[in-house]
Design an enzyme around this catalytic site. Structure first.
Site, PDB file in Angstrom:
ATOM      1  N   GLY A 143      34.927  47.008  42.376  1.00 53.43           N
ATOM      2  CA  GLY A 143      33.629  46.538  42.866  1.00 53.43           C
ATOM      3  C   GLY A 143      33.893  45.814  44.248  1.00 53.43           C
ATOM      4  O   GLY A 143      32.699  45.806  45.080  1.00 53.43           O
ATOM      5  N   ILE A 144      34.678  44.954  44.295  1.00 54.89           N
ATOM      6  CA  ILE A 144      34.937  44.116  45.404  1.00 54.89           C
ATOM      7  C   ILE A 144      35.252  45.015  46.839  1.00 54.89           C
ATOM      8  O   ILE A 144      34.548  44.881  47.845  1.00 54.89           O
ATOM      9  CB  ILE A 144      36.239  43.059  45.148  1.00 54.89           C
ATOM     10  N   ARG A 224      44.988  38.936  44.303  1.00 56.14           N
ATOM     11  CA  ARG A 224      45.790  38.092  43.597  1.00 56.14           C
ATOM     12  C   ARG A 224      47.000  37.766  44.432  1.00 56.14           C
ATOM     13  O   ARG A 224      47.496  38.668  45.409  1.00 56.14           O
ATOM     14  CB  ARG A 224      46.339  38.847  42.257  1.00 56.14           C
ATOM     15  N   ASP A 248      42.639  33.805  50.357  1.00 55.62           N
ATOM     16  CA  ASP A 248      42.238  32.975  49.498  1.00 55.62           C
ATOM     17  C   ASP A 248      43.105  32.818  48.226  1.00 55.62           C
ATOM     18  O   ASP A 248      42.734  32.107  47.271  1.00 55.62           O
ATOM     19  CB  ASP A 248      40.905  33.911  48.942  1.00 55.62           C
ATOM     20  N   GLU A 253      50.502  29.460  43.392  1.00 60.13           N
ATOM     21  CA  GLU A 253      49.157  28.974  43.482  1.00 60.13           C
ATOM     22  C   GLU A 253      48.802  27.893  42.606  1.00 60.13           C
ATOM     23  O   GLU A 253      49.261  28.258  41.134  1.00 60.13           O
ATOM     24  CB  GLU A 253      48.218  30.035  43.325  1.00 60.13           C
ATOM     25  N   HIS A 272      41.458  29.639  46.889  1.00 62.27           N
ATOM     26  CA  HIS A 272      40.727  30.324  45.780  1.00 62.27           C
ATOM     27  C   HIS A 272      39.294  29.991  45.616  1.00 62.27           C
ATOM     28  O   HIS A 272      38.754  29.952  44.476  1.00 62.27           O
ATOM     29  CB  HIS A 272      41.388  30.167  44.366  1.00 62.27           C
ATOM     30  N   THR A 273      38.469  30.130  46.688  1.00 64.08           N
ATOM     31  CA  THR A 273      37.248  29.628  46.645  1.00 64.08           C
ATOM     32  C   THR A 273      36.440  30.835  47.102  1.00 64.08           C
ATOM     33  O   THR A 273      34.888  30.465  47.801  1.00 64.08           O
ATOM     34  CB  THR A 273      36.707  28.555  47.723  1.00 64.08           C
ATOM     35  N   ALA A 274      36.612  32.069  47.026  1.00 62.44           N
ATOM     36  CA  ALA A 274      35.781  33.332  47.194  1.00 62.44           C
ATOM     37  C   ALA A 274      34.711  33.305  46.328  1.00 62.44           C
ATOM     38  O   ALA A 274      33.547  33.738  46.503  1.00 62.44           O
ATOM     39  CB  ALA A 274      36.638  34.502  47.186  1.00 62.44           C
TER      40      ALA A 274
END
Length: 311
Positions: A143-144, A224, A248, A253, A272-274
């Site tokens: 989907g992305i 990822r 991101d 992490e 990691h703020t997408a």
């Protein structure tokens, strides 16, 4: 049971259910119950990772369905929790729009050298490239990736998708399979990673792949962190072979303070703020509400996890 003898599915939510859950369960025709032997379906709202889920599953041995809150399921697979005895659904595809939006923002920022300019204290040289008619390689076809291709359409980018199967992808100029990755890396101006993390994709972009990448290309990762060999990435950026990286997600992490990526002017890292909680909550609510309705009706669920494929 209802008065006419029909079974009313018992749904449990853990560890802490959002405020909208009771109404969503009730409106779907189910009942909300504490985690226990009567639990038919489990809505899991734990933090990123699998901590605590095994204990909850042990307390709900009759659960036939587990809804996970994230698109990626690698942590649950690594913990050995996902099997064929239970239907597992994730949020895959649910967060496509905000993540694809972030991918586009990172792509433009990297091409336009905005990380360097944000830190500059002098006028500097005239640098930057346009996304219009660029060669863009997208790794992944979920989907992305598909939403990102929609966003690319106005830029007339020449797009190639790498996926497991050579089936067409809407918006992609060409589709190739993974064995052609290195050849496509040599042609791409922009490489966007939007693939699931599985055994076969871990360190998919390593030193060999980065060496094969077109000189000056931009790498964007919104999937990822472990898809990329971080040490090899640092070396490719430091040498100037890779033009820029916009990430991101990282491995490790969170990216530790003092890590070399923080000091590279051609690296842009967002934490990691997408898909922030504010963006995710209404989208997760929509996915959970839909699957609750389907579960009660006995219909196929959305976002079913394939344990073999790893997503």
């Amino acid at each position: 049971m209802t008065t006419d003898g029909r079974h009313v599915p018992a749904i449990s939510a853990a560890p802490d259910a959002p405020g909208w859950v009771p109404a969503a369960v009730r409106d779907a025709g189910a009942q909300l119950v504490p985690v226990g032997h009567e639990t038919d379906g489990l809505l899991w709202f734990g933090p990123l990772g699998a901590d605590g889920l095994a204990e909850v599953l042990a307390a709900a041995p009759s659960a036939r369905w587990v809804q996970l809150p994230w698109a990626g399921v690698d942590a649950y697979l690594d913990a050995g929790l996902i099997d064929d005895d239970t239907v597992w659904t994730s949020a895959k595809g649910a967060y496509a729009e905000p993540v694809a939006e972030h991918a586009l923002a990172l792509t433009l920022a990297a091409l336009r050298r905005l990380p360097e300019r944000a830190q500059a204290r002098t006028w500097g040289p005239e640098l930057g490239r346009s996304l219009y008619e660029a060669q863009v390689l997208v790794v992944g076809a979920g989907g992305i990736a598909r939403t990102f291709l929609e966003l690319l359409a106005p830029f007339r980018a020449r797009t190639v998708v790498v996926r497991r199967r050579p089936a067409p992808v809407p918006g992609a100029g060409r589709v190739v399979t993974a064995e052609h990755l290195r050849a496509e890396l040599a042609r791409a101006d922009v490489v966007v990673l939007a693939a699931a993390l599985t055994g076969s994709t871990r360190a998919l972009i390593g030193a060999t792949e980065l060496a094969a990448t077109k000189r000056g290309a931009v790498l964007v990762n919104i999937a990822r962190g472990a898809l990329v060999d971080t040490d090899a990435l640092v070396a490719a950026l430091a040498s100037g072979h890779l033009g820029a990286a916009a990430l991101d997600v990282t491995d490790p992490e969170p990216l530790p303070d003092g890590h070399p990526l923080w000091d590279l002017p051609t690296a842009l890292v967002t934490p990691h703020t997408a898909d922030t909680p504010e963006m995710v909550d209404p989208l997760l609510r929509r996915r959970v509400t839909e699957n609750l309705r389907r579960f009660v009706a006995g219909d196929d669920l959305t976002g079913v996890v394939d344990p073999v494929a790893g997503y």
